[in-house]
Motif scaffolding. Structure first.
Motif, PDB file in Angstrom:
ATOM      1  N   HIS A  75      -2.508  -9.127   2.365  1.00 47.94           N
ATOM      2  CA  HIS A  75      -1.261  -8.416   2.803  1.00 47.94           C
ATOM      3  C   HIS A  75      -0.146  -9.169   2.224  1.00 47.94           C
ATOM      4  N   ASN A  76       0.834  -8.592   1.698  1.00 50.73           N
ATOM      5  CA  ASN A  76       1.993  -9.542   1.098  1.00 50.73           C
ATOM      6  C   ASN A  76       3.130  -9.540   1.925  1.00 50.73           C
ATOM      7  N   CYS A 130       3.373 -11.067  15.477  1.00 47.15           N
ATOM      8  CA  CYS A 130       3.460 -10.959  14.020  1.00 47.15           C
ATOM      9  C   CYS A 130       2.516  -9.812  13.650  1.00 47.15           C
ATOM     10  N   ALA A 131       2.850  -9.456  12.665  1.00 49.19           N
ATOM     11  CA  ALA A 131       2.465  -8.327  11.697  1.00 49.19           C
ATOM     12  C   ALA A 131       2.313  -8.404  10.420  1.00 49.19           C
ATOM     13  N   SER A 132       1.352  -7.993   9.785  1.00 52.66           N
ATOM     14  CA  SER A 132       1.206  -8.071   8.234  1.00 52.66           C
ATOM     15  C   SER A 132       0.860  -6.652   7.606  1.00 52.66           C
ATOM     16  N   SER A 133       1.426  -6.547   6.311  1.00 58.41           N
ATOM     17  CA  SER A 133       1.089  -5.096   5.871  1.00 58.41           C
ATOM     18  C   SER A 133       1.050  -5.237   4.176  1.00 58.41           C
ATOM     19  N   LEU A 134       0.603  -4.488   3.621  1.00 58.07           N
ATOM     20  CA  LEU A 134       0.293  -4.189   2.170  1.00 58.07           C
ATOM     21  C   LEU A 134       1.411  -3.133   1.802  1.00 58.07           C
ATOM     22  N   GLU A 135       2.245  -3.357   0.855  1.00 57.38           N
ATOM     23  CA  GLU A 135       3.147  -2.501   0.356  1.00 57.38           C
ATOM     24  C   GLU A 135       2.657  -1.796  -0.801  1.00 57.38           C
ATOM     25  N   THR A 136       1.972  -0.438  -0.738  1.00 51.53           N
ATOM     26  CA  THR A 136       1.739   0.579  -1.561  1.00 51.53           C
ATOM     27  C   THR A 136       2.568   1.713  -2.050  1.00 51.53           C
ATOM     28  N   SER A 137       2.436   2.551  -2.890  1.00 53.82           N
ATOM     29  CA  SER A 137       2.910   3.427  -3.279  1.00 53.82           C
ATOM     30  C   SER A 137       2.958   4.684  -2.206  1.00 53.82           C
ATOM     31  N   MET A 138       2.027   4.699  -1.308  1.00 55.11           N
ATOM     32  CA  MET A 138       2.078   5.393  -0.081  1.00 55.11           C
ATOM     33  C   MET A 138       2.826   4.904   1.063  1.00 55.11           C
ATOM     34  N   TYR A 177      -0.117  -4.259  10.695  1.00 51.10           N
ATOM     35  CA  TYR A 177      -1.202  -4.376  11.614  1.00 51.10           C
ATOM     36  C   TYR A 177      -0.744  -5.839  12.429  1.00 51.10           C
ATOM     37  N   PHE A 178      -0.787  -5.533  13.678  1.00 56.38           N
ATOM     38  CA  PHE A 178      -0.269  -6.572  14.517  1.00 56.38           C
ATOM     39  C   PHE A 178      -1.369  -7.705  15.194  1.00 56.38           C
ATOM     40  N   GLY A 179      -0.710  -8.769  15.106  1.00 59.61           N
ATOM     41  CA  GLY A 179      -1.765  -9.718  15.866  1.00 59.61           C
ATOM     42  C   GLY A 179      -1.664  -9.580  17.229  1.00 59.61           C
ATOM     43  N   PRO A 180      -2.313 -10.648  18.181  1.00 66.64           N
ATOM     44  CA  PRO A 180      -2.188 -10.401  19.718  1.00 66.64           C
ATOM     45  C   PRO A 180      -1.119 -10.950  20.362  1.00 66.64           C
TER      46      PRO A 180
END
Lengths: 113, 115
Positions: free
Chosen positions: B29-30, B92-100, B105-108
């Motif tokens: 995830h960027n 904290c949350a992470s995600s991957l940026e895509t064309s869609m 997605y969150f941590g606890p």
């Protein structure tokens, strides 16, 4: 400006009856919409998301949501509530041209045995 | 388990002390986000990173707050001179940026109590 309104802060249903959690959004652009669930002392879990494909979105644990542009709504439903569904539910909007996710204030779902 | 981890899960500190929280995102995830959540409220955006660059900060993030994401991997959130009003859950949350688009997605979370 973008915002999310969850119309009910508290919903109570009997086990086995339908669940309806309401969410309205405002967005100047085409939004992505999400529902997350948070059980006590747990992190946020993604239930489902809408990203401009089918307007009826199916998620985990039997939940569904329908995107209605004309009503600017994204209500969450489930045909039959289970005791394990008792939790806090958050509706979230993200504008694809931006990077901020806007959370509603949450709806607390109680399931009565 | 979403794959996002946070440490510690709980922190109790005295007013005026400094605290530091860590978030390990999903590896590919960027994007990485920090939120604060107080009782009965939804999460409020604090800041976000794209790779190692901190691209946006909320007005909620006072000068006492600083966040880093060296090398675009894990991130730390430090609060200096803590105040009782800082007591909250830090997510904290992470995600991957895509064309869609992207999905977070969150941590606890790390629950902070300032005495």
């Amino acid at each position: 400006a973008q915002s999310v309104t969850q119309l009910d802060s508290h919903v109570s249903v009997s086990e086995g009856t339908p669940v309806l959690l309401r969410c309205n959004y405002s967005s100047s652009y085409s939004p992505s919409l999400f529902w997350y669930v948070q059980h006590p002392n747990k992190g946020l879990q993604l239930l489902l998301k809408y990203t401009s494909a089918a307007t009826l979105v199916k998620g985990i644990n039997g939940f569904e949501a329908e995107f209605k542009k004309s009503e600017t709504s994204f209500h969450l439903t489930k045909p039959s509530a289970h005791m394990s569904d008792a939790a806090e539910y958050f509706c979230v909007v993200n504008v694809n041209t931006g990077n901020q996710f806007y959370f509603g204030t949450g709806t607390s779902l109680t399931v009565i045995p | 388990d979403t794959g996002v981890s946070q440490d510690p899960r709980h922190k109790i500190t005295k007013r005026g002390q400094n605290v530091t929280f860590r978030c390990d995102p999903i590896s590919e995830h960027n994007r990485l986000y920090w939120y604060r959540q107080t009782l009965g409220q939804g999460p409020e955006f604090l800041t976000y990173f794209q790779n190692e660059a901190q691209l946006e900060k909320s007005r909620l993030l006072s000068d006492r707050f600083s966040a880093e994401r060296p090398k675009g991997s894990f991130s730390t959130l430090e609060i200096q001179r803590t105040e009782q009003g800082d007591s909250a859950m830090y997510l904290c949350a992470s995600s991957l940026e895509t064309s869609m688009g992207e999905t977070q997605y969150f941590g606890p979370g790390t629950r902070l109590l300032v005495l």
